[in-house]
Design an enzyme around this catalytic site. Sequence first.
Site, PDB file in Angstrom:
ATOM      1  CG  HIS A   1     -11.868  85.540   9.683  1.00 17.76           C
ATOM      2  ND1 HIS A   1     -12.036  86.350   8.717  1.00 17.76           N
ATOM      3  CD2 HIS A   1     -10.712  84.848   9.194  1.00 17.76           C
ATOM      4  CE1 HIS A   1     -11.257  86.121   7.365  1.00 17.76           C
ATOM      5  NE2 HIS A   1     -10.416  85.328   7.939  1.00 17.76           N
TER       6      HIS A   1
ATOM      7  CG  HIS B   1      -6.352  81.569   8.610  1.00 18.36           C
ATOM      8  ND1 HIS B   1      -6.823  81.262   7.574  1.00 18.36           N
ATOM      9  CD2 HIS B   1      -6.862  82.928   8.688  1.00 18.36           C
ATOM     10  CE1 HIS B   1      -7.484  82.214   6.820  1.00 18.36           C
ATOM     11  NE2 HIS B   1      -7.460  83.185   7.503  1.00 18.36           N
ATOM     12  CG  LEU B   2      -7.475  77.109  14.357  1.00 17.25           C
ATOM     13  CD1 LEU B   2      -8.577  75.959  15.048  1.00 17.25           C
ATOM     14  CD2 LEU B   2      -6.954  77.717  15.400  1.00 17.25           C
ATOM     15  NE  ARG B   3      -1.894  79.740   8.831  1.00 19.51           N
ATOM     16  CZ  ARG B   3      -2.276  80.715   7.779  1.00 19.51           C
ATOM     17  NH1 ARG B   3      -3.146  80.234   7.020  1.00 19.51           N
ATOM     18  NH2 ARG B   3      -2.147  81.957   7.954  1.00 19.51           N
TER      19      ARG B   3
ATOM     20  CG  ASN C   1      -6.420  79.412   4.291  1.00 20.35           C
ATOM     21  OD1 ASN C   1      -6.746  79.388   5.320  1.00 20.35           O
ATOM     22  ND2 ASN C   1      -5.911  80.570   4.074  1.00 20.35           N
TER      23      ASN C   1
ATOM     24  CG  ASP D   1     -10.552  84.179   4.615  1.00 20.71           C
ATOM     25  OD1 ASP D   1     -10.780  85.344   4.611  1.00 20.71           O
ATOM     26  OD2 ASP D   1      -9.271  83.834   5.313  1.00 20.71           O
TER      27      ASP D   1
ATOM     28  CG  HIS E   1     -11.049  86.937   0.906  1.00 18.11           C
ATOM     29  ND1 HIS E   1     -10.051  86.928   1.786  1.00 18.11           N
ATOM     30  CD2 HIS E   1     -10.352  87.408  -0.278  1.00 18.11           C
ATOM     31  CE1 HIS E   1      -8.830  87.415   0.950  1.00 18.11           C
ATOM     32  NE2 HIS E   1      -9.025  87.796   0.045  1.00 18.11           N
TER      33      HIS E   1
ATOM     34  CG  HIS F   1     -10.686  90.362   6.035  1.00 19.47           C
ATOM     35  ND1 HIS F   1     -11.355  90.525   4.760  1.00 19.47           N
ATOM     36  CD2 HIS F   1     -10.263  88.859   5.758  1.00 19.47           C
ATOM     37  CE1 HIS F   1     -10.880  89.531   4.038  1.00 19.47           C
ATOM     38  NE2 HIS F   1     -10.330  88.501   4.608  1.00 19.47           N
TER      39      HIS F   1
ATOM     40  CG  ASP G   1      -7.835  87.327   8.612  1.00 16.70           C
ATOM     41  OD1 ASP G   1      -7.547  86.156   8.650  1.00 16.70           O
ATOM     42  OD2 ASP G   1      -7.699  87.993   7.628  1.00 16.70           O
TER      43      ASP G   1
HETATM   44  O1  DOR Z   1      -3.506  88.139   5.473  1.00 21.62           O
HETATM   45  C1  DOR Z   1      -4.122  87.337   5.252  1.00 21.62           C
HETATM   46  N1  DOR Z   1      -3.886  86.064   5.709  1.00 21.62           N
HETATM   47  N2  DOR Z   1      -5.558  87.442   4.779  1.00 21.62           N
HETATM   48  C2  DOR Z   1      -6.148  86.409   4.310  1.00 21.62           C
HETATM   49  O2  DOR Z   1      -7.256  86.615   3.947  1.00 21.62           O
HETATM   50  C3  DOR Z   1      -5.547  84.939   4.455  1.00 21.62           C
HETATM   51  C4  DOR Z   1      -4.536  85.046   5.664  1.00 21.62           C
HETATM   52  C5  DOR Z   1      -3.890  83.636   5.623  1.00 21.62           C
HETATM   53  O3  DOR Z   1      -4.495  82.659   5.415  1.00 21.62           O
HETATM   54  O4  DOR Z   1      -2.655  83.667   5.957  1.00 21.62           O
END
Ligand code: DOR
Length: 430
Positions: free
Chosen positions: A61, A63-65, A95, A153, A180, A233, A306
């Site tokens: 889990h 996020h590589l953005r 996302n 998520d 999520h 999470h 996360d």
């Molecule tokens: O704190 C968080 N940030 N929870 C999430 O579920 C998404 C994540 C994000 O993409 O920044």
Amino acid sequence: MKWLIKGGRVVDPASGTDSPLDVVLEKGKIVSVGKDLVAPADSKTIDASGLAVIPGLIDMHCHLREPGFEYKETVSSGCAAAVKGGITSVMCMANTYPVNDSAAVTSYILDRAREAGTARVYPVGCVTQGMKGESLSEMGELAEAGCIAVSDDGRPVSSGEIMRRAIEYASTYGLLVIDHAEDLAIAGDGVMHEGPISTRLGLEGIPVSAAYAEAARNISLLKEFGGRIHIAHVSSESVVELIRRAKEDGLGVTAEACPHHFTLTHDAVLGYNTDAKVKPPLRTARDVEAVIEGLVDGTIDAIATDHAPHHRDEKNVEFDLAAFGISGFETALSLTLGLVDSGRLSLLEAIRKWTTAPAAIARIPGGSLEEEGPADLALVDLEREWKVDPDQFVSKGKNTPFAGMTLKGEVVATFVGGRKVYERGKSNHQ
Ligand code: DOR
């Protein structure tokens, strides 16, 4: 390149090994693990005495953005941060912008990962088109392009009907559904855990029932219709208990917890510390204890970061406006080792939560030091203490509530497919 890694403490949950051994890597694979191994011709030898040799961590889990939010992180900067943390495989959430609901976005991410050439990247596609919660994504297309799981998520799948269909549809493509769990109506505009601290700070709270209600609904879907989901999470006592009962009932549920949720309480938000603003929020000491108990008794299968990097400008604002998320790659292993130091998990168990467990749940290779397996591993100085300095993070996201804390356990080198992709002290900024 061939390697002989000599005399390290080999910790491999897959075989239950925890003893001083040598490891030989060749052609991207682990070719042997044993005592007094001879260096193959043209190999390099690393003296690993005093170090643990562990399978590379698999982070289910993060996020590589990229695409879309490259100012927060890129696939390249994220992967460089991951391998610095001993993480050799990452599952990156959908996302982005555009969101990952198409083969084009999945392929784009995989191309960037190939160019970066460090951690292995496994994209997670959307459950719903546009992540809007209205209609299912083209899961066949996503699976074919290389997604191994689906999740919205950052947002829940609010419609129970769509979640029911998603569980069914995803299973036909072998995709894991990552949940999520957040009832948005209950969460409202909350920005931290609802309790005495939110009251004292005058901040709107997120009640525990926001997570509980959604997780309970999804578990009831499993009970009636079968299938499997992975709950992301987990942060509260009530959800741990819910999952424990679901597992007792033999339902297809697995779960992960994040280091911040088993290390910090909502006290971290005091002083309006936006680096401690995260979803789900940091909760009470009792919840922290319940999450740890869940890890200890197996209710919570895996640990995942996360990793949610944000730009400083998105955190250096008033609390209500700050982005949710913690940059987690570079502190995750040390925080996990905290549970070993406090005697809650054995080293083997702690590493299992990061290796064989996520590999089995997500059905991806790696996570062990078995011969013929991928040569993904990390050398770790378990005793080394270091102070968290976000300015030293390789991740673009400097948003950590652990800044200034002294943690124990530091990655010395990381290998992916037999290539040394990280070495302590050598710059690996991408
Ligand atoms: O704190 C968080 N940030 N929870 C999430 O579920 C998404 C994540 C994000 O993409 O920044």
